[in-house]
Design an enzyme around this catalytic site. Structure first.
Site, mmCIF file in Angstrom:
data_model
loop_
_atom_site.group_PDB
_atom_site.id
_atom_site.type_symbol
_atom_site.label_atom_id
_atom_site.label_comp_id
_atom_site.label_asym_id
_atom_site.label_seq_id
_atom_site.Cartn_x
_atom_site.Cartn_y
_atom_site.Cartn_z
ATOM 1 N N SER A 404 37.581 43.464 64.885
ATOM 2 C CA SER A 404 37.450 44.870 65.261
ATOM 3 C C SER A 404 37.701 45.064 66.746
ATOM 4 O O SER A 404 38.289 46.060 67.156
ATOM 5 C CB SER A 404 36.040 45.393 64.998
ATOM 6 O OG SER A 404 35.576 45.027 63.761
ATOM 7 N N HIS A 425 43.643 45.192 60.667
ATOM 8 C CA HIS A 425 42.299 45.753 60.799
ATOM 9 C C HIS A 425 42.008 46.713 59.663
ATOM 10 O O HIS A 425 42.476 47.850 59.660
ATOM 11 C CB HIS A 425 42.165 46.441 62.169
ATOM 12 C CG HIS A 425 40.786 46.930 62.450
ATOM 13 N ND1 HIS A 425 40.524 48.086 63.142
ATOM 14 C CD2 HIS A 425 39.577 46.419 62.118
ATOM 15 C CE1 HIS A 425 39.219 48.253 63.223
ATOM 16 N NE2 HIS A 425 38.627 47.263 62.605
ATOM 17 N N GLU A 437 45.009 49.338 60.270
ATOM 18 C CA GLU A 437 45.650 49.232 61.588
ATOM 19 C C GLU A 437 46.348 47.875 61.648
ATOM 20 O O GLU A 437 45.727 46.842 61.370
ATOM 21 C CB GLU A 437 44.605 49.345 62.705
ATOM 22 C CG GLU A 437 44.126 50.766 62.949
ATOM 23 C CD GLU A 437 43.133 50.877 64.104
ATOM 24 O OE1 GLU A 437 43.098 51.938 64.750
ATOM 25 O OE2 GLU A 437 42.372 49.918 64.361
HETATM 26 P P1 NAI Z 1 29.791 39.478 57.705
HETATM 27 O O1 NAI Z 1 28.786 38.856 58.585
HETATM 28 O O2 NAI Z 1 29.354 40.377 56.604
HETATM 29 O O3 NAI Z 1 30.697 38.353 57.060
HETATM 30 C C1 NAI Z 1 31.226 37.260 57.746
HETATM 31 C C2 NAI Z 1 31.388 36.113 56.757
HETATM 32 O O4 NAI Z 1 32.127 35.076 57.369
HETATM 33 C C3 NAI Z 1 30.055 35.509 56.308
HETATM 34 O O5 NAI Z 1 29.988 35.541 54.914
HETATM 35 C C4 NAI Z 1 30.123 34.100 56.846
HETATM 36 O O6 NAI Z 1 29.462 33.148 56.015
HETATM 37 C C5 NAI Z 1 31.608 33.852 56.911
HETATM 38 N N1 NAI Z 1 31.998 32.794 57.858
HETATM 39 C C6 NAI Z 1 31.530 32.616 59.112
HETATM 40 N N2 NAI Z 1 32.137 31.541 59.664
HETATM 41 C C7 NAI Z 1 33.005 31.062 58.749
HETATM 42 C C8 NAI Z 1 33.910 29.969 58.744
HETATM 43 N N3 NAI Z 1 34.040 29.202 59.784
HETATM 44 N N4 NAI Z 1 34.653 29.780 57.628
HETATM 45 C C9 NAI Z 1 34.518 30.576 56.556
HETATM 46 N N5 NAI Z 1 33.666 31.613 56.531
HETATM 47 C C10 NAI Z 1 32.911 31.852 57.595
HETATM 48 O O7 NAI Z 1 30.798 40.230 58.683
HETATM 49 P P2 NAI Z 1 31.792 41.439 58.356
HETATM 50 O O8 NAI Z 1 31.113 42.710 58.623
HETATM 51 O O9 NAI Z 1 32.410 41.180 57.039
HETATM 52 O O10 NAI Z 1 32.880 41.269 59.501
HETATM 53 C C11 NAI Z 1 33.880 40.265 59.435
HETATM 54 C C12 NAI Z 1 34.969 40.592 60.429
HETATM 55 O O11 NAI Z 1 35.511 41.853 60.118
HETATM 56 C C13 NAI Z 1 34.497 40.700 61.870
HETATM 57 O O12 NAI Z 1 35.519 40.231 62.696
HETATM 58 C C14 NAI Z 1 34.279 42.193 62.067
HETATM 59 O O13 NAI Z 1 34.394 42.584 63.404
HETATM 60 C C15 NAI Z 1 35.445 42.722 61.258
HETATM 61 N N6 NAI Z 1 35.284 44.091 60.804
HETATM 62 C C16 NAI Z 1 34.083 44.551 60.343
HETATM 63 C C17 NAI Z 1 33.950 45.863 59.902
HETATM 64 C C18 NAI Z 1 32.651 46.354 59.358
HETATM 65 O O14 NAI Z 1 32.498 47.579 59.223
HETATM 66 N N7 NAI Z 1 31.718 45.490 58.998
HETATM 67 C C19 NAI Z 1 35.092 46.799 59.926
HETATM 68 C C20 NAI Z 1 36.341 46.191 60.342
HETATM 69 C C21 NAI Z 1 36.404 44.897 60.789
#
Ligand code: NAI
Ligand code: 3HC
Length: 673
Positions: A404, A425, A437
């Site tokens: 993000s 994105h 995006e």
């Molecule tokens: P989240 O915390 O819900 O999920 C992240 C996942 O990645 C977890 O399940 C974790 O176990 C896994 N993970 C961490 N390290 C890992 C690795 N080395 N290998 C494999 N899996 C691994 O986070 P979320 O909200 O899904 O965000 C993920 C990405 O998306 C971030 O970069 C965030 O900035 C971006 N993002 C989030 C939005 C939102 O509204 N939550 C919107 C747009 C982008």
């Protein structure tokens, strides 16, 4: 020549060929008129089939002609000409018969269609009502209730349902032209039904009009067209045919010149242009036949669901078995939710889930075409992931990050072949939100970028290219929105007043209610990261709320208080106290609705203009699409930049100067954090 005529025995086949969607341009209307004249004069013809070449039946009036004075033959006259032709016409429909296209079909004595076709009157989506008899003939065909639903929502109806509702007369399996000719022969053996103009409208319960009016008004909010469309159907039920046609035409012409219609047309064309940006003309995307998602959290699961919905086999990678099980369960609940809402069947859900391979072993990614990373928003964690991907994936596999706020250039770090890397994105929930995006780095190859756009087409998303900066296009503007909302609180407005004003402007929610729903903690993490980078984000009140763990609805309070089990926001004394403390000596003002709206929207326009100047966005329309599809900005305002244009840039500059002179917290600074 857009129309050709052939004869098969005593049946004439009129074929329209007016790419791309057989829209009813002036030339086509004239050709159809001439065809009706010629066929009426030909004694060897007993019936006429109207059929189209290309991807669809007539998709409607030609929207490109809406800004210009209408030239005869006008569409209502053409429909009447076909309806009063000496021989019955049969519309043979494939693809979509929409708007003026369906109105032409309603002028025909019969309608037949292939099973994959659909019919509808989507004019309200363009801020208008049907203008060629649709609201008058449709209630004569299927009754006022279904007609009202179709014209006020604009939702098309698929052929099988259309058949059961009486919108079409038969479904043709196999060859459409042959099926339509067979249908015509059978119909000629029986007495013909009356043309729709000569039929009456079935009566409805007295309460029907008022009940429907209330339901439509609450759905339409500030959009004008749906209620005007309902008024046309009512007129059709209460006046004679000619009176109702005149009323509909008058309404159509009035709305066609309205600012809402201009805004909705602007969005219509922007959406259609978005998937194929001119700068990528001729660039071949890479083929995407399989995909992987790294991280099965909120975003990863949503992205994996979107990929499966598009039919791609997906490999889901997590960091350990426990996280993998959680990721799969996230994915399962997305599909189960879709079943509950009637979007897909339980079998389809099972099939979607069975197309997911789950693993913690990166070597399983050796053959995939595309990998989308959605792990924690942490540069080191992301770089480690891309090191592994770089080691195991094919050298031509496209590698993407869903970050993000982090800099994709830094995430790409030292992967091999950085030309295949880019940011994709998605917005939460990723299987629902339409915006994507697409963020190239300096090294991203045109083919990789084109692959991002091709992927968006596959997923049914609205793609917008964004340059690298903090928050790309959407979240960068969002920071201005939130900063301005807090400045308003510091200068005398309340959260309720701000939220109410922004709803009145047309947003589905105000900025504070929205934060309470999504959680204040996410932005809190981002501010912490920004401070670690040496920045000074501006969110004095939100910081205090986070420190009290008032994260929103999920913690029972945020900008508002929430009673247990009740999502309705209640004004909070705690928050009022914090606002007063943070405001200190900031001058307090009286804010009315339009003052609040200007104080938020105009600095957003200013930020968006900088985004355009810096080429973070290439086109003003792209910013409009970001706001509409990522943040719920009202479509009927045409997006942020269209709104600014329509209001007048000179007035906006004056208002911005006035705001700057007001000495709000952080005076004259409209750049957000
Ligand atoms: P989240 O915390 O819900 O999920 C992240 C996942 O990645 C977890 O399940 C974790 O176990 C896994 N993970 C961490 N390290 C890992 C690795 N080395 N290998 C494999 N899996 C691994 O986070 P979320 O909200 O899904 O965000 C993920 C990405 O998306 C971030 O970069 C965030 O900035 C971006 N993002 C989030 C939005 C939102 O509204 N939550 C919107 C747009 C982008
Ligand atoms: N007028 C002019 N151009 C149109 C058009 C229309 N009604 N409908 C589509 N187009 C153009 C698009 O701008 C696009 O042009 P481009 O290739 O130069 O970008 C091209 O046709 C293809 O459109 P899509 O990418 O949308 O093609 P799809 O195959 O994905 O979808 C469709 C086809 C379902 C027919 C879709 O285009 C659509 O929904 N069109 C709009 C239909 C509509 O709103 N009709 C009502 C018009 S108003 C009216 O009829 C008033 C009457 O009551 C008097």
């Amino acid at each position: 020549m857009t129309v050709s005529i052939e004869r098969t025995g005593d049946i004439a086949v009129v074929t329209i060929d007016n790419p791309p969607v057989n829209a009813l341009s002036h030339a086509l209307r004239q050709d159809l008129w001439n065809a009706a004249e010629a066929l009426d004069a030909d004694p060897s013809v007993r019936a006429v089939i109207l059929i189209c070449e290309g991807r669809t039946f007539i998709a409607g009036a030609d929207v490109n002609e809406f800004g210009k004075p209408p030239i005869p033959p006008h569409l209502p006259d053409l429909v009447a000409r076909i309806e009063t032709a000496a021989k019955p016409w049969v519309a043979a429909i494939h693809g979509s018969a929409l708007g003026g296209g369906f109105e032409v079909a309603l002028g025909c004595r019969f309608r037949v269609a292939v099973p994959s076709a659909s019919v509808g009157l989507p004019e309200v989506r363009l801020g208008i009502v049907p203008g060629a008899g649709g609201t008058v003939r449709l209630p004569r065909l299927v009754g006022p209730a279904l007609a009202a639903e179709m014209v006020t929502t604009g939702t098309p109806v698929a052929a099988p349902k259309a058949r059961s509702q009486g919108l079409i007369d038969a479904i043709v399996e196999g060859d459409l032209e042959k099926g339509a000719i067979d249908f015509a022969h059978a119909a000629l053996d029986q007495s013909l039904p009356l043309p729709l103009s000569q039929r009456g409208v079935p009566t409805v319960d007295e309460t029907f009009w008022e009940t429907t009016r209330r339901a439509v008004a609450s759905r339409a909010k500030r959009e004008d067209a749906p209620l005007r469309a309902l008024a046309c159907v009512r007129k059709a039920a209460e006046a004679d045919f000619e009176g109702a046609i005149a009323f509909e035409r008058q309404t159509f012409l009035e709305l066609r010149g309205s600012s809402q219609a201009a805004a909705l047309r602007h969005v219509f064309f922007a959406e259609r242009a978005a998937p194929r940006p001119p700068e990528l003309t001729g660039v071949e995307p890479r083929a995407i036949r399989s995909a992987a998602v790294i991280g099965g959290g909120t975003m990863g699961a949503g992205i994996a669901a979107a990929l499966r919905d598009a039919g791609l086999p997906v490999t889901l990678v997590e960091r350990d078995e426990v996280a993998l099980e959680r990721g799969l369960s996230n994915l399962r609940s997305i599909f189960e939710g879709a079943v509950k809402r009637g979007k897909i069947t339980a079998e389809t859900a099972a099939e979607r889930l069975s197309g997911v391979t789950d693993t913690i072993d990166y070597s399983r990614l050796a053959g995939v075409d595309l990998v989308i990373e959605a792990v924690f928003e942490d540069l080191e964690v992301k770089r480690e992931v891309f090191d592994k991907l770089s080691a195991v994936c094919r050298l031509d596999a496209v590698l993407a990050t869903n970050t993000s706020y982090l800099d994709p250039e830094q995430i790409a770090g030292n992967i091999r072949h950085p030309e295949r890397f880019l940011g994709l994105h998605f917005f939460s929930p990723a299987h629902v939100m339409k915006l994507l995006e697409i963020v190239p780095t300096a090294q991203t190859a045109p083919a990789t970028l084109a692959t991002g756009f091709a992927l968006a087409r596959m997923l049914g998303k609205v793609p917008v290219r964004a340059g690298i900066c903090d928050g790309f296009i959407g979240n960068r503007i969002l920071k201005t929105t939130r900063a301005q909302a807090e400045r308003l609180l510091l200068s005398g407005a309340t959260p309720q007043a701000v939220d109410t004003a922004m709803r009145a402007f047309g947003l589905p929610m105000g900025p504070f209610e929205a934060q309470d729903l999504g959680g204040l903690d996410i932005a809190g993490f981002q501010r912490r990261a920004a401070r670690a980078r040496g920045e000074t984000p501006f969110a004095p009140i939100a910081e205090r709320l986070c420190a009290l763990e008032r994260f929103g609805q999920k913690s029972g309070g945020g900008w508002y208080d929430y009673a247990k089990g009740d999502r309705s926001p209640q004004p909070s004394k705690v928050v009022a106290g914090i606002i007063a403390e943070e405001a200190g000596r900031t001058p307090q003002r009286q804010w009315d609705e339009s003052g609040i709206i200007d104080c938020i929207i105009l600095p957003m326009v200013n930020e968006a203009t900088k985004i355009l100047q810096e080429k973070v966005a290439l086109r003003a329309e792209d910013i409009d699409l970001v706001e509409i599809h990522g943040y719920g900005y009202p479509r009927w305002r045409g997006g942020l930049m269209h709104y600014a244009e329509a209001r007048g840039l000179a007035e906006i500059a004056v208002k911005l100067s006035e705001l700057a002179a007001m000495d709000l917290a952080e005076p004259a600074n409209f750049t957000g954090d």
